[in-house]
Design a protein around this motif. Sequence first.
Motif, PDB file in Angstrom:
ATOM      1  N   GLY A   1      -6.197  13.341 -35.709  1.00  0.00           N
ATOM      2  CA  GLY A   1      -7.029  13.285 -36.907  1.00  0.00           C
ATOM      3  C   GLY A   1      -6.449  12.498 -38.064  1.00  0.00           C
ATOM      4  O   GLY A   1      -6.917  12.619 -39.194  1.00  0.00           O
ATOM      5  N   SER A   2      -5.457  11.650 -37.792  1.00  0.00           N
ATOM      6  CA  SER A   2      -4.833  10.885 -38.878  1.00  0.00           C
ATOM      7  C   SER A   2      -5.382   9.470 -39.005  1.00  0.00           C
ATOM      8  O   SER A   2      -4.885   8.678 -39.799  1.00  0.00           O
ATOM      9  N   ALA A   3      -6.399   9.151 -38.212  1.00  0.00           N
ATOM     10  CA  ALA A   3      -6.998   7.816 -38.279  1.00  0.00           C
ATOM     11  C   ALA A   3      -8.504   7.921 -38.092  1.00  0.00           C
ATOM     12  O   ALA A   3      -9.002   8.855 -37.465  1.00  0.00           O
ATOM     13  N   VAL A   4      -9.202   6.952 -38.636  1.00  0.00           N
ATOM     14  CA  VAL A   4     -10.635   6.807 -38.418  1.00  0.00           C
ATOM     15  C   VAL A   4     -10.866   5.419 -37.846  1.00  0.00           C
ATOM     16  O   VAL A   4     -10.231   4.445 -38.269  1.00  0.00           O
ATOM     17  N   LEU A   5     -11.735   5.336 -36.847  1.00  0.00           N
ATOM     18  CA  LEU A   5     -12.015   4.075 -36.170  1.00  0.00           C
ATOM     19  C   LEU A   5     -13.359   3.544 -36.640  1.00  0.00           C
ATOM     20  O   LEU A   5     -14.371   4.241 -36.573  1.00  0.00           O
ATOM     21  N   ILE A   6     -13.374   2.302 -37.107  1.00  0.00           N
ATOM     22  CA  ILE A   6     -14.583   1.650 -37.584  1.00  0.00           C
ATOM     23  C   ILE A   6     -14.936   0.530 -36.607  1.00  0.00           C
ATOM     24  O   ILE A   6     -14.158  -0.407 -36.410  1.00  0.00           O
ATOM     25  N   ASP A   7     -16.112   0.625 -35.999  1.00  0.00           N
ATOM     26  CA  ASP A   7     -16.612  -0.385 -35.067  1.00  0.00           C
ATOM     27  C   ASP A   7     -17.511  -1.325 -35.858  1.00  0.00           C
ATOM     28  O   ASP A   7     -18.515  -0.898 -36.422  1.00  0.00           O
ATOM     29  N   ILE A   8     -17.150  -2.607 -35.931  1.00  0.00           N
ATOM     30  CA  ILE A   8     -17.881  -3.554 -36.777  1.00  0.00           C
ATOM     31  C   ILE A   8     -18.956  -4.330 -36.021  1.00  0.00           C
ATOM     32  O   ILE A   8     -19.568  -5.238 -36.572  1.00  0.00           O
ATOM     33  N   ARG A   9     -19.209  -3.976 -34.776  1.00  0.00           N
ATOM     34  CA  ARG A   9     -20.205  -4.722 -33.997  1.00  0.00           C
ATOM     35  C   ARG A   9     -21.619  -4.368 -34.449  1.00  0.00           C
ATOM     36  O   ARG A   9     -21.834  -3.482 -35.265  1.00  0.00           O
ATOM     37  N   ASP A  10     -22.585  -5.047 -33.874  1.00  0.00           N
ATOM     38  CA  ASP A  10     -23.985  -4.775 -34.182  1.00  0.00           C
ATOM     39  C   ASP A  10     -24.432  -3.501 -33.475  1.00  0.00           C
ATOM     40  O   ASP A  10     -23.856  -3.109 -32.446  1.00  0.00           O
ATOM     41  N   PRO A  11     -25.472  -2.844 -34.008  1.00  0.00           N
ATOM     42  CA  PRO A  11     -25.931  -1.583 -33.411  1.00  0.00           C
ATOM     43  C   PRO A  11     -26.284  -1.678 -31.929  1.00  0.00           C
ATOM     44  O   PRO A  11     -26.028  -0.732 -31.178  1.00  0.00           O
ATOM     45  N   ASP A  12     -26.843  -2.809 -31.481  1.00  0.00           N
ATOM     46  CA  ASP A  12     -27.202  -2.911 -30.061  1.00  0.00           C
ATOM     47  C   ASP A  12     -25.965  -2.938 -29.175  1.00  0.00           C
ATOM     48  O   ASP A  12     -25.961  -2.375 -28.082  1.00  0.00           O
TER      49      ASP A  12
ATOM     50  N   GLU B   1     -13.104   8.872 -46.012  1.00  0.00           N
ATOM     51  CA  GLU B   1     -11.989   8.791 -45.066  1.00  0.00           C
ATOM     52  C   GLU B   1     -10.643   8.721 -45.779  1.00  0.00           C
ATOM     53  O   GLU B   1      -9.649   8.280 -45.208  1.00  0.00           O
ATOM     54  N   ALA B   2     -10.585   9.123 -47.016  1.00  0.00           N
ATOM     55  CA  ALA B   2      -9.337   9.048 -47.794  1.00  0.00           C
ATOM     56  C   ALA B   2      -8.228   9.817 -47.089  1.00  0.00           C
ATOM     57  O   ALA B   2      -8.447  10.879 -46.511  1.00  0.00           O
ATOM     58  N   GLY B   3      -7.043   9.253 -47.116  1.00  0.00           N
ATOM     59  CA  GLY B   3      -5.882   9.896 -46.525  1.00  0.00           C
ATOM     60  C   GLY B   3      -5.688   9.587 -45.056  1.00  0.00           C
ATOM     61  O   GLY B   3      -4.698  10.014 -44.469  1.00  0.00           O
ATOM     62  N   LYS B   4      -6.617   8.865 -44.451  1.00  0.00           N
ATOM     63  CA  LYS B   4      -6.486   8.507 -43.044  1.00  0.00           C
ATOM     64  C   LYS B   4      -6.262   7.005 -42.922  1.00  0.00           C
ATOM     65  O   LYS B   4      -6.713   6.227 -43.764  1.00  0.00           O
ATOM     66  N   ALA B   5      -5.585   6.619 -41.859  1.00  0.00           N
ATOM     67  CA  ALA B   5      -5.469   5.196 -41.541  1.00  0.00           C
ATOM     68  C   ALA B   5      -6.845   4.718 -41.069  1.00  0.00           C
ATOM     69  O   ALA B   5      -7.558   5.443 -40.379  1.00  0.00           O
ATOM     70  N   VAL B   6      -7.217   3.524 -41.462  1.00  0.00           N
ATOM     71  CA  VAL B   6      -8.480   2.929 -41.031  1.00  0.00           C
ATOM     72  C   VAL B   6      -8.164   1.863 -40.001  1.00  0.00           C
ATOM     73  O   VAL B   6      -7.309   1.001 -40.223  1.00  0.00           O
TER      74      VAL B   6
END
Length: 175
Positions: free
Chosen positions: A17-28, A54-59
Amino acid sequence: MAQFIEPAELKRRLDEGSAVLIDIRDPDEYAREHIRGARLVPLAAWDRHDLEGEAGKAVVFTCRSGNRTAAHAARLFARAFPEAYLLRGGIEAWKAAGLPVHRDPRAPLELQRQVQIAVGTMILAGLALAWAASPWFLALPAFAGAGLVFAGITGFCGMARLLAAMPWNRPQPSG
């Protein structure tokens, strides 16, 4: 300069729980396959998304191969996250490391791939018909090529718009 994180390290950090993953692709693209727990924030809408929760987590940012995130790293990191990374190799590296992804085989192919298939089919059909029936059929691959040039110059792809309106690409009502 972009910092990278390896898939195994990201998995460990997501599990704790120390990171959040952001997927930058298109919705499809995301609908067809993504890393479980990844938050979809398409690059096209990046500036309008709020990531304060998401403060306090690695992005960590990801895309399919890592090329898109690397190409847009300056824009992604401009939000001044205290700790931010790019997933080295993207989802493809994640899968190569034997880590699980969520796949929905019922989701339509990504729109870009549908356009590539449609345009490729138009070109091959036009060439085959020109060879077998009449040289006038060369107008079909010429039209497809002109459409690609127009899309590249203007950013508007009529074929993509047409395919997006097809029934298989429309959201299905649930239940």
